[in-house]
Design a protein around this motif. Sequence first.
Motif, PDB file in Angstrom:
ATOM      1  N   ASN A   1       0.890  -1.265   0.176  1.00 17.83           N
ATOM      2  CA  ASN A   1       0.119  -0.374   0.105  1.00 17.83           C
ATOM      3  C   ASN A   1       1.262   1.225  -0.102  1.00 17.83           C
ATOM      4  O   ASN A   1       1.321   1.544   1.057  1.00 17.83           O
ATOM      5  CB  ASN A   1      -1.125   0.331   1.208  1.00 17.83           C
ATOM      6  CG  ASN A   1      -1.807   1.397   1.352  1.00 17.83           C
ATOM      7  OD1 ASN A   1      -1.499   2.435   1.199  1.00 17.83           O
ATOM      8  ND2 ASN A   1      -3.297   0.733   1.696  1.00 17.83           N
ATOM      9  N   SER A   2       1.020   2.229  -1.455  1.00 22.57           N
ATOM     10  CA  SER A   2       1.797   2.808  -1.287  1.00 22.57           C
ATOM     11  C   SER A   2       1.129   4.339  -0.531  1.00 22.57           C
ATOM     12  O   SER A   2       2.002   5.144  -0.188  1.00 22.57           O
ATOM     13  CB  SER A   2       1.991   3.540  -2.249  1.00 22.57           C
ATOM     14  OG  SER A   2       0.651   3.855  -3.459  1.00 22.57           O
TER      15      SER A   2
ATOM     16  N   SER B   1      -0.315   4.004   2.964  1.00 22.33           N
ATOM     17  CA  SER B   1       0.891   4.100   4.625  1.00 22.33           C
ATOM     18  C   SER B   1       1.970   3.170   4.746  1.00 22.33           C
ATOM     19  O   SER B   1       2.407   3.426   5.470  1.00 22.33           O
ATOM     20  CB  SER B   1      -0.285   2.677   4.608  1.00 22.33           C
ATOM     21  OG  SER B   1      -0.330   1.117   4.145  1.00 22.33           O
TER      22      SER B   1
ATOM     23  N   GLU C   1       0.541  -5.740   2.273  1.00 25.06           N
ATOM     24  CA  GLU C   1      -1.233  -6.462   2.289  1.00 25.06           C
ATOM     25  C   GLU C   1      -0.979  -7.393   2.514  1.00 25.06           C
ATOM     26  O   GLU C   1       0.096  -7.793   1.379  1.00 25.06           O
ATOM     27  CB  GLU C   1      -2.177  -5.358   1.890  1.00 25.06           C
ATOM     28  CG  GLU C   1      -2.633  -3.984   1.737  1.00 25.06           C
ATOM     29  CD  GLU C   1      -3.168  -3.075   0.716  1.00 25.06           C
ATOM     30  OE1 GLU C   1      -4.113  -2.002   1.045  1.00 25.06           O
ATOM     31  OE2 GLU C   1      -2.915  -2.889  -0.780  1.00 25.06           O
TER      32      GLU C   1
ATOM     33  N   ASP D   1      -8.603 -11.408   1.508  1.00 27.77           N
ATOM     34  CA  ASP D   1      -8.024  -9.817   2.020  1.00 27.77           C
ATOM     35  C   ASP D   1      -7.590 -10.590   3.470  1.00 27.77           C
ATOM     36  O   ASP D   1      -7.954 -11.201   4.070  1.00 27.77           O
ATOM     37  CB  ASP D   1      -8.440  -8.592   1.314  1.00 27.77           C
ATOM     38  CG  ASP D   1      -8.723  -8.642   0.053  1.00 27.77           C
ATOM     39  OD1 ASP D   1      -7.360  -8.996  -0.586  1.00 27.77           O
ATOM     40  OD2 ASP D   1      -9.717  -8.097  -0.810  1.00 27.77           O
TER      41      ASP D   1
ATOM     42  N   ALA E   1      -1.380  -1.456   7.160  1.00 24.56           N
ATOM     43  CA  ALA E   1      -2.625  -1.409   5.285  1.00 24.56           C
ATOM     44  C   ALA E   1      -3.902  -0.814   5.479  1.00 24.56           C
ATOM     45  O   ALA E   1      -3.934  -1.677   6.917  1.00 24.56           O
ATOM     46  CB  ALA E   1      -1.516  -1.326   4.459  1.00 24.56           C
ATOM     47  N   ASP E   2      -4.030  -1.121   4.288  1.00 24.59           N
ATOM     48  CA  ASP E   2      -5.949  -1.034   4.743  1.00 24.59           C
ATOM     49  C   ASP E   2      -6.618  -2.277   4.976  1.00 24.59           C
ATOM     50  O   ASP E   2      -6.200  -3.111   4.439  1.00 24.59           O
ATOM     51  CB  ASP E   2      -6.441  -0.717   3.430  1.00 24.59           C
ATOM     52  CG  ASP E   2      -7.729   0.046   3.201  1.00 24.59           C
ATOM     53  OD1 ASP E   2      -8.495  -0.256   4.622  1.00 24.59           O
ATOM     54  OD2 ASP E   2      -8.644  -0.690   2.335  1.00 24.59           O
TER      55      ASP E   2
ATOM     56  N   ASN F   1      -5.184  -4.565   7.593  1.00 24.01           N
ATOM     57  CA  ASN F   1      -4.811  -5.466   7.869  1.00 24.01           C
ATOM     58  C   ASN F   1      -3.895  -4.915   9.026  1.00 24.01           C
ATOM     59  O   ASN F   1      -3.772  -3.608   9.244  1.00 24.01           O
ATOM     60  CB  ASN F   1      -3.010  -5.075   6.248  1.00 24.01           C
ATOM     61  CG  ASN F   1      -3.795  -6.059   4.971  1.00 24.01           C
ATOM     62  OD1 ASN F   1      -3.658  -7.121   5.074  1.00 24.01           O
ATOM     63  ND2 ASN F   1      -4.669  -5.048   4.135  1.00 24.01           N
TER      64      ASN F   1
ATOM     65  N   SER G   1       1.217  -2.259  -6.101  1.00 22.32           N
ATOM     66  CA  SER G   1      -0.514  -2.445  -5.650  1.00 22.32           C
ATOM     67  C   SER G   1      -0.233  -3.974  -5.702  1.00 22.32           C
ATOM     68  O   SER G   1      -0.860  -4.732  -4.707  1.00 22.32           O
ATOM     69  CB  SER G   1      -1.355  -1.839  -6.044  1.00 22.32           C
ATOM     70  OG  SER G   1      -1.115  -2.804  -7.361  1.00 22.32           O
TER      71      SER G   1
END
Length: 724
Positions: free
Chosen positions: A161-162, A164, A168, A175, A193-194, A196, A700
Motif C-alpha cells: 500500500n503506497s 500507508s 497487505e 484479503d 495498511a488498509d 491489515n 500494488s
Amino acid sequence: MSRIVCFILAVIMAINLKGASTEGFSSHREIIGYVVDENNEPLPGASVRVQGTVLGAVTDTDGKFSVRLNESGNVILQVSFMGYKPVTVESDNITNTPIRLLPSNQQLDEVVVTGSFVERPLKKVPVLTRVVSQRDIQALNPNSIESLLQYELPGVQIGFNSMSQQPEIKYQGMDGEYILFLIDGERVSGEGADHNVDFTRFNIDDIERIEVIKGAHSTIYGSNALGGVINIITKTANRPVSANLSARISNGYGQKYTGSVGVNKYNLTTYTSLTYRTADTYTIGDPESASTTIWGYNIWDFTQKLGYKFNEKISADLKFTNYWNQKDIRTGRLYQEYNRDYTLGAKIKYLPATSHQITIGYMFDNFWKDHHFFRADSTALNYRNIRQTPRIDYAGKFGNVSINVGSEGDIEYLKHYMFKDSTHYTNHAVAFYGQGEWTPIAELDIVAGLRADWHQKYKWHLTPKLSALYKAWDAVTFRLGYAQGFRSPSLKELYMEYDMGGLGWFMIYGNPNLKPETSNQYSASVEFSRWGLNTSISASHNRFSNKIEYLMLSDGTSDMQYVNADKARTTSIETILRYNFNFGLTLTGSYAFTDDYSNVDGHNTSSTRPHSATFSAMYQKKFKKVSLTASLNGQWGSAFDTYSRSSEADVNGEYAWEKRHYDGRTLVAMNVGATFPRGIYVNLGIDNLFNYKDKATDSSLQTPQRGISFVGTVGLNLADMFKW
C-alpha cells in the motif's frame, strides 16, 4: 483495564498464599534425568513435562534436567524436542538410563495449540492446520514475516500500500480483513495498511513457530476469521539458563541485532529479549519513468515474560511487550511518522483433575500512530486502537469425549484520522463457544462446535462448525469439514468519512447500515505419511453473503462508500509433498490453485494469482562437533489478467474498462549455516538469487523487489559457550 489487572493479580496472590500454606517443593523429591540424541550425545533444550500437571523442565548443555515434585510416587514424563519423535517414560525408569530421542521423518509429530488451548500432535487434529516450525524459520533466515509466509505457504500474496507504506496480505483469495492474526493466541490491535495489521510488529527473532488454520473452522477464534487464523507462537526460555546474541546484515536492505536472556528452573520461567532492526529506503523505477519509493524504518522491540508454577495444579504467566517504529521521513513532508504499541497480558492455568484444565486470561493491547513535526518540535496523535480481551476456557476429557467451552470478550476503542474530525468510536462484543470431540473408534474423530457472537450493534449471531478425521489405514488420513463464518463490519467500515489524498479528489464514506458478512466453507483433504514421505491434497470452497466492498456513488462525483455487495465465492486446492531422506536431506514442494472471481459488470476484477507454488531443499548434517545446514527456498506466482474500471462514466452513463496483465514471478533464496563448538553460529545467504526486479507499476500487487542481496548472520549461544 486497571480493575481487571488488579483482579488477576489478586487471584494470583490468593493462589500463591494457598500454595505457600502447603509443604514446599524442597521437602519432597526431585526427579533428575538425562536426554540424549540418536548418537547418545546430550540434547540441550529438550522439553520435559510431568503428565497431568503444569510442572516441567528443560535440559541444560549436558542434557540434564531436574523436576521438583510436591507429591511422591511414580509419574509419567513427556519428553520432546523439535525434529525428534516425542516419547513418554515413567520416572522410575530413568534412574540410570538416559532418555533417548530419535529423529522424526515427518512434521506430524509437531505439537499445536491453536484449535484448542490443549497441546496435541498435528497428526491428531481434525481441522486443516499447517505449521511453520522453528527449523523452517532458521533454515530460511528471513528478514520479515511477510517473506517467511510467502516462502512457506502457497497462495499467500503480499501486496504493498503506497499510501500507508505497509504490506497487505491476501491468502487464497482472502484479503487482510478476513485473516485473524494472533500472538500467543491473543488478537492483535492496530492497522498498518488498509484492513491489515501492522506486519512490522512481528519480530522474526521472537517467533518460535506459526500455526495456520485455514478458513473459519476454529470455534474458539471464529469471529472475523472467515479466511483463516494465523497464530504466532513466541519464544520462551528453552534452557535452565539461556542467553543469545545475534546480528544480521543485508546489503542495501537493513540490519538487525537481537539479545535475549532466560531462566527456566525451580518452577520459575523468565524471558527477556531486545531487538533493534532497520530497513533501508529504496526506489524502484520503470522504463516508462514510473517509480515507487519504499521508505525504511528503525524499530525497537522489547519482550518480557514471567511465569511461575505454584504447585502441580496451578501456574500463572505475565507478558509485556513494547514496539517502537520510527519511519524514514518521506520527501516533501514536514513530519515524521511513528508507530507505537505496548501490550500487557496475564494468564492463569488450573488443573482441577486429571485431563481437566481451566484457563483464565486477559490481554490489553494499545497501538497508536504519531506525527512528529520536526520544525515545530511537536507531536500529534494520528491514530489509536485499544483492544481488551478477557477470556475463560475449560477443556476436559470424559472417556472418549473431549470438550472445550468458554467465553471471549472484545472491547475496542478506535480513534482514526479517517473519521470526521478525527473522532473516536467504541464497540463491545462477547462470544460464547462450545466444542466437543468424540472418538467412537480409534480411527475416527468427530468435532462439532457452536459459537455465539454478541455484537453491540448486531446483537446475536450463531455459527456452527463440523469436522471429522478418519484414519483409514496407518498411512492414510481423511479430513472433512464444514464451517460457517461471521464478520461484523469494522468501526472504520461503519463510520469512515475521509478525503482521500486530502485534495478533494474524492471522499470515502462508511455505512452505518451495513450488514455483517457471513460465509459457508466446505473442505476436504487426504494425507499419506510413511517411509519418510508425507503428502496431502486439500480443497476448500467458500461462499460469502453480504460481502463488504467499495462502490462508487451515483451522484456524479468520484466519491465511494462501503456497501454490502452481491454474493462472492472462492475455491482453492492445495497439495504438499515432503520427503525426508535418511542422510539429512529434506525436499518439500507445495502448490495452490485459487479461483477467486470478483464479477463487476461481467469483468473479473480479482488481483489474486490463480497458481502459486513453494519449494525447498534442506540439508542438515553433524560432522563431529560442527552442525551444518544448507537450504534452497523458492516461491512462484503465475501470470494473470485483471480489469479495472474508470472512475467516471461517459455521456451514456457507461464506464470504460482497462485490461491489465501481470507477469509471473519467481524468487529464490539460498542459505548456508554452521553451528560451531562453544555456541558460535554463522549463516551466509543470498536473497533473490536470480536477481528478479519488479516493476514500479506492479507495487500494488506485491512489495517490489529491487534485485539480489547478500545476507550475513552471526550468533552466540552464551549457554553453550560457558556451559550453563
